[in-house]
Write an enzyme that holds these catalytic residues in place. Structure first.
Site, short mmCIF file in Angstrom:
data_model
loop_
_atom_site.label_atom_id
_atom_site.label_comp_id
_atom_site.label_asym_id
_atom_site.label_seq_id
_atom_site.Cartn_x
_atom_site.Cartn_y
_atom_site.Cartn_z
N LYS A 43 0.83 -1.21 0.00
CA LYS A 43 0.00 0.00 0.00
C LYS A 43 0.86 1.26 0.00
O LYS A 43 0.41 2.35 -0.34
CB LYS A 43 -0.94 -0.01 1.22
CG LYS A 43 -1.99 -1.14 1.14
CD LYS A 43 -3.13 -0.95 2.12
CE LYS A 43 -2.77 -1.35 3.53
NZ LYS A 43 -2.70 -2.79 3.76
N PHE A 86 12.15 -5.88 4.85
CA PHE A 86 13.05 -6.70 5.68
C PHE A 86 12.24 -7.46 6.74
O PHE A 86 12.42 -8.67 6.93
CB PHE A 86 14.10 -5.76 6.31
CG PHE A 86 14.75 -6.24 7.58
CD1 PHE A 86 15.41 -7.46 7.64
CD2 PHE A 86 14.75 -5.43 8.72
CE1 PHE A 86 16.03 -7.88 8.82
CE2 PHE A 86 15.38 -5.84 9.89
CZ PHE A 86 16.01 -7.07 9.94
N ASP A 96 9.56 -12.32 8.57
CA ASP A 96 8.33 -12.70 9.28
C ASP A 96 7.63 -13.86 8.58
O ASP A 96 7.16 -14.79 9.22
CB ASP A 96 7.40 -11.47 9.33
CG ASP A 96 6.27 -11.62 10.33
OD1 ASP A 96 6.51 -12.21 11.39
OD2 ASP A 96 5.16 -11.15 10.05
N ASP A 149 6.68 -17.42 10.26
CA ASP A 149 5.29 -17.87 10.34
C ASP A 149 4.97 -18.97 9.33
O ASP A 149 3.85 -19.47 9.30
CB ASP A 149 4.34 -16.69 10.05
CG ASP A 149 4.36 -15.64 11.15
OD1 ASP A 149 4.93 -15.93 12.22
OD2 ASP A 149 3.83 -14.53 10.92
N ARG A 166 1.95 -13.46 0.15
CA ARG A 166 2.11 -12.08 0.63
C ARG A 166 1.79 -11.18 -0.56
O ARG A 166 2.33 -11.35 -1.63
CB ARG A 166 3.55 -11.88 1.11
CG ARG A 166 3.99 -10.45 1.32
CD ARG A 166 3.44 -9.83 2.57
NE ARG A 166 3.88 -10.47 3.79
CZ ARG A 166 3.39 -10.15 4.99
NH1 ARG A 166 2.45 -9.23 5.10
NH2 ARG A 166 3.82 -10.77 6.08
N ASP A 224 5.36 -11.42 20.56
CA ASP A 224 4.27 -12.04 19.80
C ASP A 224 4.55 -13.52 19.56
O ASP A 224 3.69 -14.37 19.77
CB ASP A 224 4.12 -11.30 18.46
CG ASP A 224 2.80 -11.63 17.76
OD1 ASP A 224 1.90 -12.18 18.43
OD2 ASP A 224 2.69 -11.34 16.57
N LYS A 266 5.53 -3.82 18.02
CA LYS A 266 5.62 -4.49 16.72
C LYS A 266 5.10 -3.61 15.58
O LYS A 266 5.52 -3.78 14.44
CB LYS A 266 4.85 -5.81 16.78
CG LYS A 266 5.08 -6.69 15.56
CD LYS A 266 4.34 -8.01 15.66
CE LYS A 266 4.37 -8.75 14.34
NZ LYS A 266 3.72 -10.04 14.41
N PHE A 296 -5.05 1.85 15.45
CA PHE A 296 -5.04 1.28 14.09
C PHE A 296 -5.01 -0.25 14.14
O PHE A 296 -5.74 -0.93 13.43
CB PHE A 296 -3.81 1.80 13.35
CG PHE A 296 -3.59 1.17 12.00
CD1 PHE A 296 -4.27 1.63 10.89
CD2 PHE A 296 -2.71 0.11 11.84
CE1 PHE A 296 -4.08 1.04 9.63
CE2 PHE A 296 -2.50 -0.49 10.60
CZ PHE A 296 -3.20 -0.02 9.49
N ASP A 311 -7.66 -3.09 13.02
CA ASP A 311 -7.26 -4.17 12.11
C ASP A 311 -7.73 -5.52 12.65
O ASP A 311 -8.26 -6.35 11.91
CB ASP A 311 -5.73 -4.17 11.99
CG ASP A 311 -5.29 -4.33 10.55
OD1 ASP A 311 -5.87 -3.66 9.68
OD2 ASP A 311 -4.36 -5.12 10.32
N ASP A 312 -7.52 -5.72 13.95
CA ASP A 312 -7.93 -6.97 14.60
C ASP A 312 -9.45 -7.14 14.50
O ASP A 312 -9.95 -8.23 14.24
CB ASP A 312 -7.52 -6.98 16.08
CG ASP A 312 -6.03 -7.09 16.30
OD1 ASP A 312 -5.28 -7.25 15.31
OD2 ASP A 312 -5.59 -7.01 17.46
#
Length: 361
Positions: free
Chosen positions: A53, A93, A98, A102, A107, A169, A195, A239, A243-244
């Site tokens: 974005k 990066f 990440d 995970d 992506r 996390d 984070k 924010f 998002d959650d």
């Protein structure tokens, strides 16, 4: 701003990237690197840096324009955009590494970089090279500026903060081991601030402030950077909570993706809020169904969220967060300095808040 003006603004920012990419490849070439290594780095940059974005990078340019209060010269625009692309390099990066941690599949609508044919564990080094590009570009273009060291320290500190957030996390919510006793709203807040909030909200604005010549003061209570942080960190927190919530409540058409927080065992605001409200029987439902790779278990968690009134709780949270952040923005003094230097402006923060408040995607 019209969709057309938005697209033009994005295009102007994107047009800077090929110049920076070439500069980085020229550095490898000047140091005698073989053709295949140079081509690999080019592919790494192209695949992982543009294409998102670009909100973080564009925020640097927007903030410089607001602080200067006038259109930027070509040279100012290039330098602001360069710092914006450095934020995007930092983001790249984080995302490349990440995704490996995970074991993510896609992506931005394409396979994660480590899953591209022939890449695999080379992606670890590739992520390091994305980060190193930041410091090469800043040295090339800002070495003679009085705020050069501030830029370096800001990037280093923000990177460390984000990595601390990632650590909390990863050890709180590993995808393959569900233990809701490790979750809490306090833990969620810590993860979110470290984070996300520092690098997504504070970093772009602080970079713009340095570029515009805003100075630190010896007393923290009047320091513009401390003031900016005191507004942008809660803004970043709001924010992420949003998002959650959208991950659970938004439709795929609306948010452009399928929400996976429940099946991925994410330490989300929704589950942490639910944990403060559940009866022992409802807690059992959560323990038995959260973080399971099973659509029926996910549906049971969502039904429990509805039962607990998570939507109404979020609406309440959003209004309170908006009021609190608006109150903080009102404390920005905006006093003009005697020497006509740039000063912090309320508009910097209002523009962020306006983009976020009641967003649907």
């Amino acid at each position: 701003m019209t969709a057309d003006a938005k697209a033009q603004k994005r295009q102007k920012f994107e047009d800077v990237f090929p110049k920076l990419r070439q500069e980085l490849l020229d550095y490898l070439a000047a140091n005698g690197m073989p053709k295949d290594a140079i081509e690999w780095y080019g592919r790494n940059l192209d695949y992982n840096v543009p294409g998102g974005k670009l909100n973080r990078g564009l925020s640097v340019v927007d903030t410089v324009e607001i602080l200067k209060g006038r259109p930027l010269t070509d040279d100012e625009y290039f330098h602001a955009a360069l710092l914006g692309w450095c934020v995007e390099l930092l983001q790249a990066f984080f995302l490349v590494s990440d995704d490996m941690m995970d074991q993510s599949i896609t992506r931005r609508g394409q396979p994660c970089w480590y899953r591209v044919d022939g890449v695999s564990y080379i992606a670890i080094n590739d992520s390091f090279m994305l980060e190193a590009a930041i410091y090469h570009l800043i040295k090339s273009h800002f070495r003679s500026e009085p705020y050069y060291v501030h830029l370096l320290e800001l990037f280093h500190e923000t990177t460390f903060q984000t990595e601390i957030g990632q650590l909390i996390d990863l050890i709180t919510a590993p995808e393959d081991h569900v233990d809701l006793s490790k979750f809490s709203l306090q833990k969620h807040k810590l993860i979110v601030i470290y984070k996300t909030a520092y690098y997504s909200f504070y970093l772009p604005v602080a970079l713009a402030m340095y570029m515009c010549g805003l100075s630190h003061t010896s007393t923290p209570s009047t320091d513009p950077y401390e003031l900016a942080k005191s507004i942008l960190v809660p803004l970043g927190e709001y924010f992420q909570v949003q998002d959650d919530f959208l991950d659970y409540a938004g439709t795929p058409e609306q948010i452009g993706k399928i929400g996976t927080d429940i099946i991925d065992n994410k330490c989300s605001w929704c589950v942490n809020t639910a944990l403060t409200l559940v009866t022992p029987a409802q807690r059992t439902v959560l323990d038995e169904n959260y973080g399971r790779k099973d659509a029926a278990a996910e549906a049971r968690v969502k039904a429990l969220y509805e039962e607990l009134g998570i939507r109404a709780r979020y609406a309440e949270y959003e209004e309170a967060a908006y009021k609190r952040i608006m109150g903080l923005i009102e404390t920005v003094p905006e006093t003009a300095s005697a020497d006509g230097q740039a000063v912090l402006k309320k508009e910097v923060f209002k523009s962020f808040l306006d983009k976020i408040y009641k967003r649907q995607k």
